[in-house]
Design an enzyme around this catalytic site. Structure first.
Site, mmCIF file in Angstrom:
data_model
loop_
_atom_site.group_PDB
_atom_site.id
_atom_site.type_symbol
_atom_site.label_atom_id
_atom_site.label_comp_id
_atom_site.label_asym_id
_atom_site.label_seq_id
_atom_site.Cartn_x
_atom_site.Cartn_y
_atom_site.Cartn_z
ATOM 1 N N ASN A 7 32.216 -29.815 -13.543
ATOM 2 C CA ASN A 7 33.107 -30.223 -14.136
ATOM 3 C C ASN A 7 31.912 -29.670 -15.649
ATOM 4 O O ASN A 7 32.577 -30.121 -16.774
ATOM 5 C CB ASN A 7 34.034 -31.414 -14.953
ATOM 6 C CG ASN A 7 35.057 -31.594 -13.653
ATOM 7 O OD1 ASN A 7 36.583 -30.947 -13.574
ATOM 8 N ND2 ASN A 7 34.851 -32.293 -12.623
ATOM 9 N N HIS A 10 20.717 -32.107 -14.192
ATOM 10 C CA HIS A 10 21.789 -30.992 -14.964
ATOM 11 C C HIS A 10 20.382 -30.430 -16.039
ATOM 12 O O HIS A 10 20.390 -30.901 -16.872
ATOM 13 C CB HIS A 10 22.883 -31.617 -16.292
ATOM 14 C CG HIS A 10 23.891 -32.168 -14.889
ATOM 15 N ND1 HIS A 10 24.815 -31.645 -14.439
ATOM 16 C CD2 HIS A 10 24.224 -33.266 -14.435
ATOM 17 C CE1 HIS A 10 25.680 -32.622 -13.261
ATOM 18 N NE2 HIS A 10 25.546 -33.835 -14.234
HETATM 19 N N1 LIG Z 1 32.836 -34.262 -16.985
HETATM 20 C C1 LIG Z 1 31.971 -34.900 -16.105
HETATM 21 O O1 LIG Z 1 31.015 -34.951 -16.494
HETATM 22 C C2 LIG Z 1 32.678 -35.686 -15.248
HETATM 23 C C3 LIG Z 1 34.514 -35.457 -14.696
HETATM 24 N N2 LIG Z 1 34.791 -35.811 -13.373
HETATM 25 C C4 LIG Z 1 35.869 -35.792 -13.230
HETATM 26 O O2 LIG Z 1 37.005 -37.562 -13.410
HETATM 27 C C5 LIG Z 1 37.407 -37.365 -11.739
HETATM 28 C C6 LIG Z 1 37.142 -38.947 -11.238
HETATM 29 O O3 LIG Z 1 35.487 -39.076 -10.424
HETATM 30 P P1 LIG Z 1 35.603 -40.382 -10.083
HETATM 31 O O4 LIG Z 1 36.869 -41.598 -10.577
HETATM 32 O O5 LIG Z 1 34.164 -40.487 -9.526
HETATM 33 O O6 LIG Z 1 36.158 -39.733 -8.309
HETATM 34 P P2 LIG Z 1 36.974 -40.769 -7.541
HETATM 35 O O7 LIG Z 1 37.854 -39.869 -6.744
HETATM 36 O O8 LIG Z 1 36.015 -42.445 -7.305
HETATM 37 O O9 LIG Z 1 38.617 -41.124 -8.215
HETATM 38 C C7 LIG Z 1 39.612 -40.780 -8.576
HETATM 39 C C8 LIG Z 1 40.447 -41.547 -8.342
HETATM 40 O O10 LIG Z 1 42.201 -40.390 -9.471
HETATM 41 C C9 LIG Z 1 42.930 -41.278 -8.427
HETATM 42 N N3 LIG Z 1 43.834 -39.893 -8.476
HETATM 43 C C10 LIG Z 1 43.491 -38.304 -7.788
HETATM 44 N N4 LIG Z 1 44.473 -37.512 -8.402
HETATM 45 C C11 LIG Z 1 45.177 -38.784 -8.664
HETATM 46 C C12 LIG Z 1 46.307 -37.887 -9.410
HETATM 47 N N5 LIG Z 1 46.842 -37.170 -9.552
HETATM 48 N N6 LIG Z 1 46.591 -38.966 -10.260
HETATM 49 C C13 LIG Z 1 45.978 -40.301 -10.204
HETATM 50 N N7 LIG Z 1 45.490 -40.839 -10.015
HETATM 51 C C14 LIG Z 1 44.875 -39.909 -9.685
HETATM 52 C C15 LIG Z 1 42.410 -41.270 -6.630
HETATM 53 O O11 LIG Z 1 43.380 -41.646 -6.294
HETATM 54 P P3 LIG Z 1 43.402 -41.831 -4.464
HETATM 55 O O12 LIG Z 1 42.437 -42.202 -4.230
HETATM 56 O O13 LIG Z 1 45.092 -42.666 -4.267
HETATM 57 O O14 LIG Z 1 43.345 -40.958 -4.346
HETATM 58 C C16 LIG Z 1 41.450 -42.416 -7.379
HETATM 59 O O15 LIG Z 1 41.655 -43.657 -7.922
HETATM 60 C C17 LIG Z 1 36.570 -36.651 -11.029
HETATM 61 O O16 LIG Z 1 37.268 -35.536 -10.112
HETATM 62 C C18 LIG Z 1 36.360 -35.406 -11.466
HETATM 63 O O17 LIG Z 1 37.103 -34.566 -11.491
HETATM 64 C C19 LIG Z 1 33.793 -36.740 -12.395
HETATM 65 C C20 LIG Z 1 32.286 -36.975 -12.716
HETATM 66 C C21 LIG Z 1 31.574 -35.695 -13.983
HETATM 67 O O1 LIG Z 2 28.390 -36.631 -13.372
HETATM 68 C C1 LIG Z 2 28.587 -35.265 -13.060
HETATM 69 O O2 LIG Z 2 26.897 -35.475 -12.756
HETATM 70 C C2 LIG Z 2 29.297 -34.897 -13.092
HETATM 71 C C3 LIG Z 2 29.988 -33.559 -11.953
HETATM 72 O O3 LIG Z 2 29.953 -34.592 -11.530
HETATM 73 C C4 LIG Z 2 30.785 -32.403 -12.331
HETATM 74 O O4 LIG Z 2 30.110 -31.859 -13.767
HETATM 75 O O5 LIG Z 2 31.834 -32.960 -12.131
#
Ligand SMILES: NC(=O)C1=CN([C@@H]2O[C@H](COP(=O)(O)OP(=O)(O)OC[C@H]3O[C@@H](n4cnc5c(N)ncnc54)[C@H](OP(=O)(O)O)[C@@H]3O)[C@@H](O)[C@H]2O)C=CC1
Ligand SMILES: O=C([O-])CC(=O)C(=O)O
Length: 266
Positions: free
Chosen positions: A189, A219
């Site tokens: 992301n 990063h």
């Molecule tokens: N911009 C950035 O720097 C970053 C962005 N991210 C984004 O954030 C997201 C979440 O990260 P993280 O919290 O670590 O991940 P986790 O896997 O720990 O948590 C994801 C949560 O979202 C829920 N979920 C998944 N799909 C859906 C949906 N379609 N609708 C509603 N709830 C949903 C999951 O529920 P369930 O377990 O029931 O599926 C779970 O509660 C990542 O997938 C990524 O896309 C992450 C890191 C960095």
């Molecule tokens: O949280 C981070 O280090 C970055 C990450 O996962 C992402 O870019 O999806």
């Protein structure tokens, strides 16, 4: 009172709730998760946001701000319809905008809803620099993401490499930010954000590395253009609950939310 719907209650969502639980002027009114995640989310809500309803859809009324911390699928499922209804959105799953046409759909939905969508900087810095430098013209932007092998579990890297047996830094992907974000939706992301702020999804070069010698999520961005040039290296601590995700991503979301009600926004 700003009434928030939080999408996702995993590593990021739970920590966001912890940090926002005593903020004046903000209320998490709904926590939206998949049907299978409801029981776990209810338990988290009981501790950290007892006022919130736990649901699988965003309530049709009574929400001022949607905060997405769930995954790419949540952008089409929850963010687009909320924008159409005029609800402002903050998005963490920036890589969702790398699928063909999605960035345009998100923008068009916000225009139709008369509202705004904010993409957070998340785990990376210097997004302000890139977005400003772009105005003068950028020549090259390169992003490198280096994480411990365990952070690449459950990704295409697992098919090509025995991650547990790596003894040296191994390049698992080289290509455009668009392809990185599509192939590594939970790890790239940041690559998508760097590219959207700067040279775009196709012109931004990305390298992803599994490195058994590191424990942080590292990063690095190098950019050059009319403004001059810069190099940035972030050494981010991962969240205990998800080694793919940096703690800074949570802080970036919390900052974005707090800025919505702060008299002085930084
Ligand atoms: N911009 C950035 O720097 C970053 C962005 N991210 C984004 O954030 C997201 C979440 O990260 P993280 O919290 O670590 O991940 P986790 O896997 O720990 O948590 C994801 C949560 O979202 C829920 N979920 C998944 N799909 C859906 C949906 N379609 N609708 C509603 N709830 C949903 C999951 O529920 P369930 O377990 O029931 O599926 C779970 O509660 C990542 O997938 C990524 O896309 C992450 C890191 C960095
Ligand atoms: O949280 C981070 O280090 C970055 C990450 O996962 C992402 O870019 O999806």
């Amino acid at each position: 009172m700003l009434r928030i719907a939080l999408i996702g209650c995993g590593a990021i969502g739970t920590t966001v709730l912890e940090l926002l639980q005593n903020d004046p002027g903000l209320q998490v009114s709904a926590i939206v998760v998949t049907p299978t995640g409801q029981a776990a989310a209810r338990e988290v809500a009981r501790r950290l946001a007892p006022q919130a309803v736990v649901a699988s859809e965003v309530p049709a009324e009574g929400i001022d701000l949607l905060v997405e911390a769930a995954g790419h699928a949540a952008v089409a499922h929850h963010v687009l319809p909320a924008l159409e209804r005029g609800v402002a959105c903050i998005v963490a799953s920036i890589g969702a905008l790398s699928a063909e046409g999605v960035a345009q759909q998100v923008e068009a939905a916000a225009v139709r809803g008369g509202t705004q969508v904010q993409l957070i900087s998340g785990g990376i810095g210097a997004i302000d620099v890139l977005a400003a430098a772009r105005i003068g013209g950028l020549d090259a932007v390169r992003y490198t993401g280096r994480k411990p092998p365990r952070a690449w579990k459950g990704t295409p890297a697992e098919q090509a490499h025995d991650l547990d047996a790596l003894t040296q830094a191994t390049v698992i992907f080289e290509g455009s930010a668009r392809d990185a974000a599509l192939r590594y939706p939970k790890n790239a992301n940041v690559a998508a954000m760097v590219s959207l702020a700067g040279l775009g999804l196709d012109a931004t070069r990305v390298q992803l590395i599994a490195d058994p010698a590191v424990s942080d999520n590292i990063h690095a961005v190098e950019a050059s253009g009319a403004f001059g040039n810069f190099e940035l290296t972030m050494r981010n601590r991962p969240l205990a609950a998800n080694p793919k995700t940096s703690a800074l991503t949570v802080y970036s979301l919390v900052r974005a939310v707090r800025n919505r009600v702060a008299a002085l926004a930084i």
